[in-house]
Design a protein around this motif. Structure first.
Motif, PDB file in Angstrom:
ATOM      1  N   ILE A   1    -113.835  -0.595 -36.168  1.00  0.00           N
ATOM      2  CA  ILE A   1    -113.914   0.289 -37.329  1.00  0.00           C
ATOM      3  C   ILE A   1    -113.014   1.510 -37.106  1.00  0.00           C
ATOM      4  CG2 ILE A   1    -115.473   1.661 -38.761  1.00  0.00           C
ATOM      5  CD1 ILE A   1    -117.704  -0.322 -37.948  1.00  0.00           C
ATOM      6  N   PRO A   2    -111.939   1.636 -37.894  1.00  0.00           N
ATOM      7  CA  PRO A   2    -110.965   2.707 -37.661  1.00  0.00           C
ATOM      8  C   PRO A   2    -111.549   4.117 -37.592  1.00  0.00           C
ATOM      9  CG  PRO A   2    -110.110   1.143 -39.253  1.00  0.00           C
ATOM     10  CD  PRO A   2    -111.539   0.757 -38.991  1.00  0.00           C
ATOM     11  N   PRO A   3    -112.441   4.528 -38.523  1.00  0.00           N
ATOM     12  CA  PRO A   3    -112.954   5.905 -38.417  1.00  0.00           C
ATOM     13  C   PRO A   3    -113.729   6.158 -37.121  1.00  0.00           C
ATOM     14  CG  PRO A   3    -113.348   5.043 -40.614  1.00  0.00           C
ATOM     15  CD  PRO A   3    -112.880   3.895 -39.762  1.00  0.00           C
ATOM     16  N   ASN A   4    -114.419   5.161 -36.590  1.00  0.00           N
ATOM     17  CA  ASN A   4    -115.112   5.356 -35.310  1.00  0.00           C
ATOM     18  C   ASN A   4    -114.111   5.635 -34.198  1.00  0.00           C
ATOM     19  OD1 ASN A   4    -117.762   5.046 -36.167  1.00  0.00           O
ATOM     20  ND2 ASN A   4    -117.795   2.855 -35.773  1.00  0.00           N
ATOM     21  N   THR A   5    -113.059   4.836 -34.132  1.00  0.00           N
ATOM     22  CA  THR A   5    -112.044   5.041 -33.099  1.00  0.00           C
ATOM     23  C   THR A   5    -111.356   6.389 -33.298  1.00  0.00           C
ATOM     24  OG1 THR A   5    -111.741   2.664 -32.824  1.00  0.00           O
ATOM     25  CG2 THR A   5    -109.960   4.075 -32.038  1.00  0.00           C
ATOM     26  N   GLY A   6    -111.122   6.768 -34.549  1.00  0.00           N
ATOM     27  CA  GLY A   6    -110.540   8.081 -34.822  1.00  0.00           C
ATOM     28  C   GLY A   6    -111.440   9.211 -34.348  1.00  0.00           C
TER      29      GLY A   6
ATOM     30  N   THR B   1    -124.617  -0.325 -22.965  1.00  0.00           N
ATOM     31  CA  THR B   1    -125.140  -1.457 -23.714  1.00  0.00           C
ATOM     32  C   THR B   1    -126.633  -1.279 -23.942  1.00  0.00           C
ATOM     33  OG1 THR B   1    -125.621  -3.835 -23.578  1.00  0.00           O
ATOM     34  CG2 THR B   1    -125.313  -2.684 -21.487  1.00  0.00           C
ATOM     35  N   THR B   2    -127.111  -1.790 -25.055  1.00  0.00           N
ATOM     36  CA  THR B   2    -128.557  -1.761 -25.305  1.00  0.00           C
ATOM     37  C   THR B   2    -129.296  -2.649 -24.308  1.00  0.00           C
ATOM     38  OG1 THR B   2    -128.350  -3.545 -26.932  1.00  0.00           O
ATOM     39  CG2 THR B   2    -128.284  -1.276 -27.775  1.00  0.00           C
ATOM     40  N   LYS B   3    -128.579  -3.480 -23.574  1.00  0.00           N
ATOM     41  CA  LYS B   3    -129.189  -4.390 -22.597  1.00  0.00           C
ATOM     42  C   LYS B   3    -129.239  -3.797 -21.189  1.00  0.00           C
ATOM     43  CE  LYS B   3    -127.554  -8.237 -25.340  1.00  0.00           C
ATOM     44  NZ  LYS B   3    -126.314  -8.892 -25.676  1.00  0.00           N
TER      45      LYS B   3
ATOM     46  N   GLU C   1    -118.349  -2.401 -32.299  1.00  0.00           N
ATOM     47  CA  GLU C   1    -119.458  -1.973 -33.132  1.00  0.00           C
ATOM     48  C   GLU C   1    -120.429  -3.097 -33.467  1.00  0.00           C
ATOM     49  OE1 GLU C   1    -116.026   0.860 -34.163  1.00  0.00           O
ATOM     50  OE2 GLU C   1    -116.246  -1.236 -33.567  1.00  0.00           O
ATOM     51  N   THR C   2    -119.932  -4.294 -33.692  1.00  0.00           N
ATOM     52  CA  THR C   2    -120.835  -5.380 -34.119  1.00  0.00           C
ATOM     53  C   THR C   2    -121.246  -6.317 -32.991  1.00  0.00           C
ATOM     54  OG1 THR C   2    -118.997  -6.828 -34.766  1.00  0.00           O
ATOM     55  CG2 THR C   2    -119.907  -5.371 -36.473  1.00  0.00           C
ATOM     56  N   ARG C   3    -120.423  -6.428 -31.962  1.00  0.00           N
ATOM     57  CA  ARG C   3    -120.720  -7.390 -30.886  1.00  0.00           C
ATOM     58  C   ARG C   3    -121.117  -6.730 -29.567  1.00  0.00           C
ATOM     59  NH1 ARG C   3    -115.866  -8.571 -32.755  1.00  0.00           N
ATOM     60  NH2 ARG C   3    -114.884  -8.173 -30.766  1.00  0.00           N
ATOM     61  N   GLY C   4    -120.854  -5.449 -29.423  1.00  0.00           N
ATOM     62  CA  GLY C   4    -121.111  -4.808 -28.141  1.00  0.00           C
ATOM     63  C   GLY C   4    -120.138  -5.320 -27.090  1.00  0.00           C
ATOM     64  N   LEU C   5    -120.554  -5.271 -25.840  1.00  0.00           N
ATOM     65  CA  LEU C   5    -119.719  -5.755 -24.735  1.00  0.00           C
ATOM     66  C   LEU C   5    -119.937  -7.247 -24.517  1.00  0.00           C
ATOM     67  CD1 LEU C   5    -120.302  -2.816 -22.270  1.00  0.00           C
ATOM     68  CD2 LEU C   5    -118.108  -3.444 -23.297  1.00  0.00           C
TER      69      LEU C   5
ATOM     70  N   PRO D   1    -131.406   5.707 -24.461  1.00  0.00           N
ATOM     71  CA  PRO D   1    -132.747   5.444 -25.002  1.00  0.00           C
ATOM     72  C   PRO D   1    -132.780   5.561 -26.527  1.00  0.00           C
ATOM     73  CG  PRO D   1    -132.841   7.026 -23.204  1.00  0.00           C
ATOM     74  CD  PRO D   1    -131.405   6.845 -23.545  1.00  0.00           C
ATOM     75  N   MET D   2    -133.462   4.637 -27.166  1.00  0.00           N
ATOM     76  CA  MET D   2    -133.656   4.683 -28.616  1.00  0.00           C
ATOM     77  C   MET D   2    -134.874   3.848 -28.985  1.00  0.00           C
ATOM     78  SD  MET D   2    -130.246   2.593 -29.718  1.00  0.00           S
ATOM     79  CE  MET D   2    -129.209   2.922 -28.304  1.00  0.00           C
ATOM     80  N   ARG D   3    -135.335   4.003 -30.174  1.00  0.00           N
ATOM     81  CA  ARG D   3    -136.512   3.275 -30.631  1.00  0.00           C
ATOM     82  C   ARG D   3    -136.225   1.779 -30.674  1.00  0.00           C
ATOM     83  NH1 ARG D   3    -137.794   5.681 -36.172  1.00  0.00           N
ATOM     84  NH2 ARG D   3    -139.229   3.943 -36.209  1.00  0.00           N
ATOM     85  N   PRO D   4    -137.223   0.965 -30.358  1.00  0.00           N
ATOM     86  CA  PRO D   4    -137.034  -0.487 -30.444  1.00  0.00           C
ATOM     87  C   PRO D   4    -136.891  -0.937 -31.898  1.00  0.00           C
ATOM     88  CG  PRO D   4    -139.311   0.044 -29.916  1.00  0.00           C
ATOM     89  CD  PRO D   4    -138.555   1.330 -29.891  1.00  0.00           C
ATOM     90  N   GLY D   5    -136.198  -2.043 -32.087  1.00  0.00           N
ATOM     91  CA  GLY D   5    -136.078  -2.631 -33.408  1.00  0.00           C
ATOM     92  C   GLY D   5    -134.989  -2.051 -34.280  1.00  0.00           C
ATOM     93  N   ILE D   6    -134.298  -1.029 -33.790  1.00  0.00           N
ATOM     94  CA  ILE D   6    -133.175  -0.459 -34.531  1.00  0.00           C
ATOM     95  C   ILE D   6    -131.935  -0.751 -33.702  1.00  0.00           C
ATOM     96  CG2 ILE D   6    -132.135   1.634 -35.461  1.00  0.00           C
ATOM     97  CD1 ILE D   6    -134.973   2.752 -35.751  1.00  0.00           C
ATOM     98  N   ARG D   7    -130.907  -1.298 -34.325  1.00  0.00           N
ATOM     99  CA  ARG D   7    -129.780  -1.861 -33.592  1.00  0.00           C
ATOM    100  C   ARG D   7    -129.194  -0.936 -32.546  1.00  0.00           C
ATOM    101  NH1 ARG D   7    -124.134  -3.227 -35.702  1.00  0.00           N
ATOM    102  NH2 ARG D   7    -124.845  -1.830 -37.304  1.00  0.00           N
ATOM    103  N   SER D   8    -128.591   0.184 -32.948  1.00  0.00           N
ATOM    104  CA  SER D   8    -128.004   1.097 -31.961  1.00  0.00           C
ATOM    105  C   SER D   8    -127.440   2.321 -32.661  1.00  0.00           C
ATOM    106  CB  SER D   8    -126.891   0.403 -31.159  1.00  0.00           C
ATOM    107  OG  SER D   8    -125.808   0.063 -32.008  1.00  0.00           O
ATOM    108  N   LEU D   9    -127.064   3.300 -31.849  1.00  0.00           N
ATOM    109  CA  LEU D   9    -126.360   4.468 -32.362  1.00  0.00           C
ATOM    110  C   LEU D   9    -124.949   4.077 -32.788  1.00  0.00           C
ATOM    111  CD1 LEU D   9    -127.181   7.204 -29.694  1.00  0.00           C
ATOM    112  CD2 LEU D   9    -127.856   7.235 -32.092  1.00  0.00           C
ATOM    113  N   ASN D  10    -124.346   4.905 -33.616  1.00  0.00           N
ATOM    114  CA  ASN D  10    -122.940   4.743 -33.972  1.00  0.00           C
ATOM    115  C   ASN D  10    -122.079   4.863 -32.712  1.00  0.00           C
ATOM    116  OD1 ASN D  10    -120.343   6.473 -34.581  1.00  0.00           O
ATOM    117  ND2 ASN D  10    -120.737   5.192 -36.365  1.00  0.00           N
ATOM    118  N   LEU D  11    -121.020   4.090 -32.643  1.00  0.00           N
ATOM    119  CA  LEU D  11    -120.141   4.071 -31.472  1.00  0.00           C
ATOM    120  C   LEU D  11    -119.620   5.463 -31.121  1.00  0.00           C
ATOM    121  CD1 LEU D  11    -118.449   2.606 -29.304  1.00  0.00           C
ATOM    122  CD2 LEU D  11    -116.718   2.227 -31.080  1.00  0.00           C
TER     123      LEU D  11
END
Length: 156
Positions: A14-19, A82-84, A105-109, A125-135
């Protein structure tokens, strides 16, 4: 010889994330490594707009594969976010020569990278069941913790 923390984005999409990451790297003096294939053109207007007035202050490198990057810096520690990950990102004592690696952003590492370096896989750390923070938020959070531990070298 590397004397600065380094940020690595593995196959960003995602270009804006990399920017935004480029802007964070520019204001902290942190080199940025982009590992391809990228999900966008480096001339993308969204990428440039996100970091437009910072781009000239950025130390950026491009790599065809993670293995190529890793071979170029064999004596450096690489941490993988990684979330893992089993260990929290703030449980590490960072060094000024570490590489901080973030996945797409969509596949992780890729599993192959995480399997090769399990003890270097860290999580935010983040709440379970929510994918992840923005990159770009993840990069900023981890980079500033690492820089804080080192006394924010070169920053005012």
């Amino acid at each position: 010889e590397v004397e600065k923390m380094q940020i690595v984005l593995h196959e960003p999409e995602i270009p804006p994330n990399t920017g935004n990451v480029a802007r964070t790297c520019a204001v902290t003096g942190t080199p940025l490594h982009l590992v391809g294939p990228l999900g966008f053109s480096i001339s993308d207007r969204h990428l440039k707009r996100a970091g437009l007035d910072y781009w000239q202050h950025l130390d950026i490198s491009y790599w065809d594969s993670f293995e190529e990057l890793r071979q170029a810096f064999p004596d450096h520690r690489f941490f993988f976010f990684t979330t893992k990950g089993e260990k929290r990102y703030d449980a590490v004592s960072y060094q000024d020569t570490d590489f901080l690696v973030f996945g797409s952003e969509t596949r992780g590492l890729p599993d192959r990278i995480m399997a090769a370096y399990p003890e270097y896989c860290l999580r935010i750390p983040m709440r379970p069941g929510i994918r992840s923070l923005n990159l770009s938020n993840s990069v900023a959070l981890v980079l500033y913790e690492a820089l804080r531990q080192q006394g924010f070298p070169g920053l005012v």
